[in-house]
Design an enzyme around this catalytic site. Structure first.
Site, PDB file in Angstrom:
ATOM      1  N   ASP A   1      10.387  74.332   9.621  1.00 19.65           N
ATOM      2  CA  ASP A   1      11.621  74.579   8.881  1.00 19.65           C
ATOM      3  C   ASP A   1      11.972  73.314   8.095  1.00 19.65           C
ATOM      4  O   ASP A   1      11.413  72.250   8.339  1.00 19.65           O
ATOM      5  CB  ASP A   1      12.779  74.955   9.827  1.00 19.65           C
ATOM      6  CG  ASP A   1      12.805  74.104  11.069  1.00 19.65           C
ATOM      7  OD1 ASP A   1      12.488  72.882  10.981  1.00 19.65           O
ATOM      8  OD2 ASP A   1      13.157  74.615  12.148  1.00 19.65           O
TER       9      ASP A   1
ATOM     10  N   ASP B   1      15.071  70.815   6.960  1.00 17.63           N
ATOM     11  CA  ASP B   1      16.457  70.418   7.203  1.00 17.63           C
ATOM     12  C   ASP B   1      16.868  69.413   6.142  1.00 17.63           C
ATOM     13  O   ASP B   1      16.047  68.626   5.661  1.00 17.63           O
ATOM     14  CB  ASP B   1      16.585  69.784   8.591  1.00 17.63           C
ATOM     15  CG  ASP B   1      16.193  70.760   9.685  1.00 17.63           C
ATOM     16  OD1 ASP B   1      16.599  71.928   9.602  1.00 17.63           O
ATOM     17  OD2 ASP B   1      15.461  70.361  10.615  1.00 17.63           O
TER      18      ASP B   1
ATOM     19  N   ASP C   1      16.621  61.308  17.146  1.00 16.32           N
ATOM     20  CA  ASP C   1      16.018  61.087  18.452  1.00 16.32           C
ATOM     21  C   ASP C   1      14.839  60.099  18.454  1.00 16.32           C
ATOM     22  O   ASP C   1      14.862  59.103  19.166  1.00 16.32           O
ATOM     23  CB  ASP C   1      15.643  62.421  19.128  1.00 16.32           C
ATOM     24  CG  ASP C   1      14.905  63.395  18.212  1.00 16.32           C
ATOM     25  OD1 ASP C   1      14.546  63.006  17.083  1.00 16.32           O
ATOM     26  OD2 ASP C   1      14.676  64.548  18.637  1.00 16.32           O
TER      27      ASP C   1
HETATM   28  P1  ATP Z   1      10.281  71.123  14.683  1.00 15.56           P
HETATM   29  O1  ATP Z   1      11.206  71.789  13.702  1.00 15.56           O
HETATM   30  O2  ATP Z   1       8.897  70.996  14.237  1.00 15.56           O
HETATM   31  O3  ATP Z   1      10.411  71.693  16.035  1.00 15.56           O
HETATM   32  P2  ATP Z   1      12.005  68.884  14.225  1.00 15.56           P
HETATM   33  O4  ATP Z   1      11.824  67.414  14.492  1.00 15.56           O
HETATM   34  O5  ATP Z   1      12.218  69.287  12.821  1.00 15.56           O
HETATM   35  O6  ATP Z   1      10.776  69.615  14.865  1.00 15.56           O
HETATM   36  P3  ATP Z   1      14.499  70.169  14.725  1.00 15.56           P
HETATM   37  O7  ATP Z   1      14.997  70.743  15.995  1.00 15.56           O
HETATM   38  O8  ATP Z   1      14.245  71.052  13.569  1.00 15.56           O
HETATM   39  O9  ATP Z   1      13.196  69.367  15.112  1.00 15.56           O
HETATM   40  O10 ATP Z   1      15.515  69.020  14.331  1.00 15.56           O
HETATM   41  C1  ATP Z   1      15.510  68.384  13.060  1.00 15.56           C
HETATM   42  C2  ATP Z   1      15.802  66.900  13.214  1.00 15.56           C
HETATM   43  O11 ATP Z   1      17.091  66.718  13.798  1.00 15.56           O
HETATM   44  C3  ATP Z   1      14.860  66.143  14.133  1.00 15.56           C
HETATM   45  O12 ATP Z   1      13.694  65.745  13.477  1.00 15.56           O
HETATM   46  C4  ATP Z   1      15.714  64.976  14.566  1.00 15.56           C
HETATM   47  O13 ATP Z   1      15.765  63.988  13.567  1.00 15.56           O
HETATM   48  C5  ATP Z   1      17.084  65.593  14.659  1.00 15.56           C
HETATM   49  N1  ATP Z   1      17.377  66.067  16.031  1.00 15.56           N
HETATM   50  C6  ATP Z   1      17.189  67.317  16.516  1.00 15.56           C
HETATM   51  N2  ATP Z   1      17.582  67.398  17.792  1.00 15.56           N
HETATM   52  C7  ATP Z   1      18.027  66.190  18.134  1.00 15.56           C
HETATM   53  C8  ATP Z   1      18.605  65.630  19.324  1.00 15.56           C
HETATM   54  N3  ATP Z   1      18.739  66.365  20.423  1.00 15.56           N
HETATM   55  N4  ATP Z   1      18.993  64.327  19.297  1.00 15.56           N
HETATM   56  C9  ATP Z   1      18.861  63.585  18.191  1.00 15.56           C
HETATM   57  N5  ATP Z   1      18.320  64.043  17.050  1.00 15.56           N
HETATM   58  C10 ATP Z   1      17.920  65.323  17.010  1.00 15.56           C
HETATM   59 MG    MG Z   2      12.615  71.199  12.154  1.00 13.31          MG
END
Ligand code: ATP
Ligand code: MG
Length: 448
Positions: free
Chosen positions: A70, A72, A149
């Site tokens: 996705d 963001d 994170d």
């Molecule tokens: P994927 O979408 O591939 O599962 P992602 O890293 O994009 O991995 P998302 O859940 O889409 O994960 O979150 C987007 C971003 O938001 C992360 O890359 C991170 O920077 C931030 N993020 C998400 N969850 C947390 C959290 N619990 N604590 C701190 N930052 C977070």
């Molecule tokens: Mg993501």
């Protein structure tokens, strides 16, 4: 070239915690890999005078040559500003207020830069254990990066000049395949214990190693996961196990003591029952799920959860039978009890728990094939899942007197051949042997 250049930054400790800019000719992210809708959001925010970046996993994955799940966006526009710019948007969330901009089936998640709050701030709330209950204090890009994170997730791509902003350490970690938390690991896990699950998920998904300071507190802090809302844990466990690397993830979950807080009954059976056929059963279930996902076939959380909780259901049913309850009520009581206990930690929605019970219930019915029952069973909407489940049990070493093969043959034929298969059946439902149990294995503590 890039590596040398990053190393130079890392040698300057005062700058290691600041974001650096990696220009378009020095990174591998091209607009071709980016969703048109995400670019549209970036341009509209930018044209309205705001800062806007693609952020997190999508920037990380694009640099690794992977397809982002996705996209963001992070911006200095407030949720209300964003809402006004996009008619196809709505503000969601309480803990974190974010805006969903919807384009058909694609949702672009837009968040306002988060800042660090002081204790008195009413938009920032923490529990006695350090858990962040609300975090709606806004800040700058630099503040926002600190709240992310992992270093590999604090990455920002702008459509203004196509550069990436990231920590030098983050760029290095991406090269070295390292998961490193930003800030003090224990504090960050206490703020949000789900970060422990995320570390494990990214390690399995990307094939990265969790660096020692990020890794060490996990075993001790894993019980904090019981403080997380059961609905959030339902989503998180699915992300862990239904991402195509479920088996590897399960291994890491065991290594870091994550199974016990999430699936306490499964953990208990895996640690108490003498033979390891339940462990094999879950292992095969996860391998099959991975294979299906990786070849584009559909999977359902109902089947996965039915498999994860099967050891507890089976043991509990056997216990009820030992206590004198007749077979069918003993099983039904076990199914209800196991589910009731499980939903206290992980909220399994009814649309999944109902088919789970049907899959389990069918395990009792599949041996009973005489008269016209076989035809009824084969016509049940849950038959295919129940049959797959049965095969899984046999593959894990359960002796069921060739029941799986019988059903395989039954499906391969029809009409009279089916009738004669039923007629040839002797009344031989597989005897359910009792297994010996042993007391729970003692934990190895570093002192012992
Ligand atoms: P994927 O979408 O591939 O599962 P992602 O890293 O994009 O991995 P998302 O859940 O889409 O994960 O979150 C987007 C971003 O938001 C992360 O890359 C991170 O920077 C931030 N993020 C998400 N969850 C947390 C959290 N619990 N604590 C701190 N930052 C977070
Ligand atoms: Mg993501």
């Amino acid at each position: 070239m890039v590596v040398k250049w990053i190393k130079r930054w890392l040698k300057q400790p005062e700058q290691a915690h600041q974001l650096i800019s990696i220009e378009r000719d020095q990174h591998s992210v091209s607009r071709k890999g980016i969703s048109h809708n995400a670019l549209k959001v970036l341009y509209r925010l930018q044209n309205a005078g705001h800062e806007a970046y693609l952020v997190g996993g999508c920037v990380r994955d694009l640099q690794l040559g992977l397809n982002p799940k996705d996209f963001d966006v992070a911006t200095d526009a407030t949720p209300e500003n964003i809402r006004k710019l996009f008619s196809n948007s709505r503000i969601i969330g309480r803990r974190f207020r974010i805006v969903h901009v919807t384009f058909g089936r694609e949702i672009i998640e837009v968040t306002t830069f988060r800042g660090e709050a002081d204790e008195s701030d009413s938009d920032h709330k923490q529990s006695a254990e350090g858990l962040l209950l609300r975090d709606n204090v806004y800040g700058s890009l630099a503040d926002d990066a600190k709240r992310r994170d992992f270093t590999i997730n604090a990455m920002y791509y702008t459509a203004k000049d196509f550069s990436i902003k990231a920590y030098p350490q983050g760029m290095q970690d991406l090269q070295d395949k390292v998961i490193r938390i930003i800030g003090d690991a224990e504090t960050r896990y206490r703020e949000d214990p789900v970060r422990m699950l995320r570390a494990i998920r990214f390690a399995a998904k990307l094939g990265f190693n969790i660096e020692p300071a990020t890794e060490t507190p996990i075993n001790t802090l894993a019980p904090l996961l019981t403080h997380i809302a059961p609905a959030r844990l339902f989503d998180e466990l699915l992300k862990l196990l239904m991402s195509g690397q479920g088996r590897d993830t399960w291994e890491l979950m065991q290594k870091y003591d994550i199974v016990e807080p999430l699936l306490p009954q499964t953990h208990q059976v895996l640690n108490c029952v003498e033979d390891d056929h339940y462990a094999t059963f879950i292992d095969i279930a996860l391998r099959n799920t991975d294979a299906r996902i990786n070849s584009g076939k559909p999977v359902t959380p109902a089947f996965l959860y039915a498999a994860l909780l099967w050891p507890a259901v089976r043991e509990s049913a056997q216990h009820n039978i030992d206590m004198g309850t007749p077979e069918i009520p003993a099983w039904h009581k076990a199914m209800a009890q196991v589910l009731e206990r499980q939903v206290k930690t992980i909220a399994i929605p009814k649309r999944f728990s109902i088919p789970m019970k049907e899959i389990w219930d069918m395990q009792l019915r599949l041996p009973k094939r005489r008269a016209n029952r076989a035809e009824q069973i084969a016509g049940h909407p849950r038959f295919r899942a129940a049959y797959d489940f049965l095969i899984l049990r046999e593959d894990a070493g359960e002796q069921l007197n060739g029941l799986g093969q019988w059903w395989t043959d039954y499906q391969a034929t029809n009409g009279e051949a089916r009738q004669s298969m039923v007629a040839n059946l002797q009344n031989n439902p597989p005897a359910q042997k009792r297994r010996r149990r042993r007391p729970p294995r003692k934990r190895q503590t570093p002192e012992s």
